[in-house]
Design a protein around this motif. Structure first.
Motif, PDB file in Angstrom:
ATOM      1  N   ARG A  55      -6.173   9.030  -8.535  1.00 51.13           N
ATOM      2  CA  ARG A  55      -7.447   9.194  -9.189  1.00 51.13           C
ATOM      3  C   ARG A  55      -7.903  10.716  -9.477  1.00 51.13           C
ATOM      4  O   ARG A  55      -8.285  10.906 -10.355  1.00 51.13           O
ATOM      5  CB  ARG A  55      -8.574   8.563  -8.448  1.00 51.13           C
ATOM      6  CG  ARG A  55      -8.702   7.011  -8.465  1.00 51.13           C
ATOM      7  CD  ARG A  55      -9.968   6.274  -8.099  1.00 51.13           C
ATOM      8  NE  ARG A  55     -10.134   6.805  -6.657  1.00 51.13           N
ATOM      9  CZ  ARG A  55      -9.901   6.505  -5.481  1.00 51.13           C
ATOM     10  NH1 ARG A  55      -9.224   5.389  -5.500  1.00 51.13           N
ATOM     11  NH2 ARG A  55     -10.291   6.946  -4.448  1.00 51.13           N
ATOM     12  N   ASN A  99       0.808  -1.365   0.045  1.00 50.98           N
ATOM     13  CA  ASN A  99      -0.024   0.051  -0.056  1.00 50.98           C
ATOM     14  C   ASN A  99       0.808   1.248   0.045  1.00 50.98           C
ATOM     15  O   ASN A  99       1.699   1.547   0.972  1.00 50.98           O
ATOM     16  CB  ASN A  99      -1.014   0.037   1.244  1.00 50.98           C
ATOM     17  CG  ASN A  99      -1.754  -1.101   1.159  1.00 50.98           C
ATOM     18  OD1 ASN A  99      -2.256  -1.400   0.218  1.00 50.98           O
ATOM     19  ND2 ASN A  99      -1.941  -1.903   2.450  1.00 50.98           N
ATOM     20  N   GLY A 129      -4.957   4.972  -5.882  1.00 50.77           N
ATOM     21  CA  GLY A 129      -5.380   5.728  -4.663  1.00 50.77           C
ATOM     22  C   GLY A 129      -6.048   6.783  -4.946  1.00 50.77           C
ATOM     23  O   GLY A 129      -6.041   7.416  -6.078  1.00 50.77           O
ATOM     24  N   LYS A 130      -6.691   7.627  -3.824  1.00 50.24           N
ATOM     25  CA  LYS A 130      -7.412   9.034  -4.200  1.00 50.24           C
ATOM     26  C   LYS A 130      -6.726   9.864  -4.822  1.00 50.24           C
ATOM     27  O   LYS A 130      -7.268  10.359  -5.732  1.00 50.24           O
ATOM     28  CB  LYS A 130      -7.982   9.321  -2.805  1.00 50.24           C
ATOM     29  CG  LYS A 130      -8.837  10.394  -2.895  1.00 50.24           C
ATOM     30  CD  LYS A 130      -9.103  11.114  -1.535  1.00 50.24           C
ATOM     31  CE  LYS A 130     -10.027  12.291  -1.684  1.00 50.24           C
ATOM     32  NZ  LYS A 130     -10.493  12.636  -0.348  1.00 50.24           N
ATOM     33  N   ASN A 131      -5.492  10.021  -4.272  1.00 54.38           N
ATOM     34  CA  ASN A 131      -4.651  11.102  -4.930  1.00 54.38           C
ATOM     35  C   ASN A 131      -4.380  11.051  -6.182  1.00 54.38           C
ATOM     36  O   ASN A 131      -4.424  11.691  -7.211  1.00 54.38           O
ATOM     37  CB  ASN A 131      -3.325  11.207  -4.230  1.00 54.38           C
ATOM     38  CG  ASN A 131      -2.603  12.647  -4.447  1.00 54.38           C
ATOM     39  OD1 ASN A 131      -3.183  13.755  -4.912  1.00 54.38           O
ATOM     40  ND2 ASN A 131      -1.331  12.521  -4.116  1.00 54.38           N
ATOM     41  N   LYS A 144      -4.789  -1.083  -7.409  1.00 53.46           N
ATOM     42  CA  LYS A 144      -6.317  -0.225  -7.288  1.00 53.46           C
ATOM     43  C   LYS A 144      -5.585   1.278  -7.013  1.00 53.46           C
ATOM     44  O   LYS A 144      -4.989   1.410  -5.934  1.00 53.46           O
ATOM     45  CB  LYS A 144      -7.096  -0.532  -5.968  1.00 53.46           C
ATOM     46  CG  LYS A 144      -8.114   0.243  -5.859  1.00 53.46           C
ATOM     47  CD  LYS A 144      -8.976  -0.277  -4.728  1.00 53.46           C
ATOM     48  CE  LYS A 144     -10.265   0.833  -4.628  1.00 53.46           C
ATOM     49  NZ  LYS A 144     -10.889   0.421  -3.425  1.00 53.46           N
ATOM     50  N   GLY A 174      -1.578   4.207  -4.488  1.00 54.19           N
ATOM     51  CA  GLY A 174      -2.365   2.936  -4.865  1.00 54.19           C
ATOM     52  C   GLY A 174      -2.018   2.027  -4.152  1.00 54.19           C
ATOM     53  O   GLY A 174      -0.838   1.583  -3.184  1.00 54.19           O
ATOM     54  N   SER A 175      -2.521   0.727  -4.191  1.00 55.82           N
ATOM     55  CA  SER A 175      -2.371  -0.670  -3.714  1.00 55.82           C
ATOM     56  C   SER A 175      -2.230  -1.638  -4.679  1.00 55.82           C
ATOM     57  O   SER A 175      -2.929  -1.975  -5.745  1.00 55.82           O
ATOM     58  CB  SER A 175      -3.416  -1.187  -2.756  1.00 55.82           C
ATOM     59  OG  SER A 175      -3.922  -0.077  -1.848  1.00 55.82           O
ATOM     60  N   ILE A 222       0.253   4.777   0.274  1.00 53.05           N
ATOM     61  CA  ILE A 222      -0.997   5.998   0.598  1.00 53.05           C
ATOM     62  C   ILE A 222      -0.856   7.018  -0.512  1.00 53.05           C
ATOM     63  O   ILE A 222       0.472   7.721  -0.773  1.00 53.05           O
ATOM     64  CB  ILE A 222      -0.668   6.569   2.155  1.00 53.05           C
ATOM     65  CG1 ILE A 222      -0.313   5.435   3.138  1.00 53.05           C
ATOM     66  CG2 ILE A 222      -1.961   7.613   2.284  1.00 53.05           C
ATOM     67  CD1 ILE A 222      -1.681   4.401   2.955  1.00 53.05           C
ATOM     68  N   GLY A 223      -1.993   7.404  -1.145  1.00 56.31           N
ATOM     69  CA  GLY A 223      -2.068   8.463  -2.123  1.00 56.31           C
ATOM     70  C   GLY A 223      -1.801   7.870  -3.534  1.00 56.31           C
ATOM     71  O   GLY A 223      -2.116   8.629  -4.616  1.00 56.31           O
TER      72      GLY A 223
END
Length: 90
Positions: free
Chosen positions: A86, A43, A82-84, A80, A48-49, A45-46
């Motif tokens: 995307r 993972n 991450g939010k940042n 997948k 993806g995973s 952070i920001g």
């Protein structure tokens, strides 16, 4: 973007020689590969995973002959965003 482009970008941003940047990028890829080979999720952070998913054995068809074939179980790497990441893409 190719690996060489990434190495050049890292060298410029981090003020490293091309050799040092190549070693750093290669090391990151190696650690990601080793973690996934052990079945560990990764993972970032920001960003993806990364995960390893098990695909079950199944039947398929040979498109040339139409015969049924057995497709063996396998593992697949999934990512997948991450939010940042995307938010930057959309």
């Amino acid at each position: 973007m190719r690996k060489a482009d990434l190495v050049n970008a890292v060298a410029d941003i981090a003020d490293l020689s091309l050799r040092e940047a190549d070693d750093a990028v290669s090391s990151v890829f190696e650690h990601i590969t080793n973690a996934l080979a052990r079945g560990e999720p990764l993972n970032l952070i920001g960003f993806g995973s990364f995960n390893v998913k098990q695909r079950a054995a199944r039947q398929g068809r040979n498109p040339k002959t139409g015969d049924l074939i057995e497709i063996a179980a396998s593992k697949q790497v999934s990512f997948k965003a991450g939010k940042n990441l995307r938010e930057h893409i959309i």
